[in-house]
Design a protein around this motif. Structure first.
Motif: not given
Length: 79
Positions: A8-12, A17-28, A38-46
């Motif tokens: 459960n901790d690993s899933l969390t 990590g996905v949320r953090g990468a998305l936030a970093a992209d948005d801030a940049l 490129r979280v929003r542009q890469t289907p693998g992230w979703k």
């Protein structure tokens, strides 16, 4: 990836990590810089986030869904 084998901790942490990468992209993007992950542009992230969500739901874990339609500037979720 074998999501069932993760704790459960690993899933969390991975979902965070996905949320953090998305936030970093948005801030940049807000600064006019190129998005690093490129979280929003890469289907693998979703797809990865959806697989994590499916496993967390199966385990009845509590978490805040990622809102893909707006900026993610806060790390909000419970594990």
């Amino acid at each position: 990836m074998n999501y069932q084998a993760l704790t459960n901790d690993s899933l969390t942490m991975m979902y965070n990590g996905v949320r953090g990468a998305l936030a970093a992209d948005d801030a940049l993007s807000d600064l006019g810089a190129e998005r690093k992950f490129r979280v929003r542009q890469t289907p693998g992230w979703k797809a990865h986030a959806a697989s994590l969500e499916a496993e967390m739901l199966k385990r009845r874990m509590f978490f805040e869904l990622i809102d893909w339609s707006q900026d993610q500037t806060m790390l909000l979720f419970e594990g």
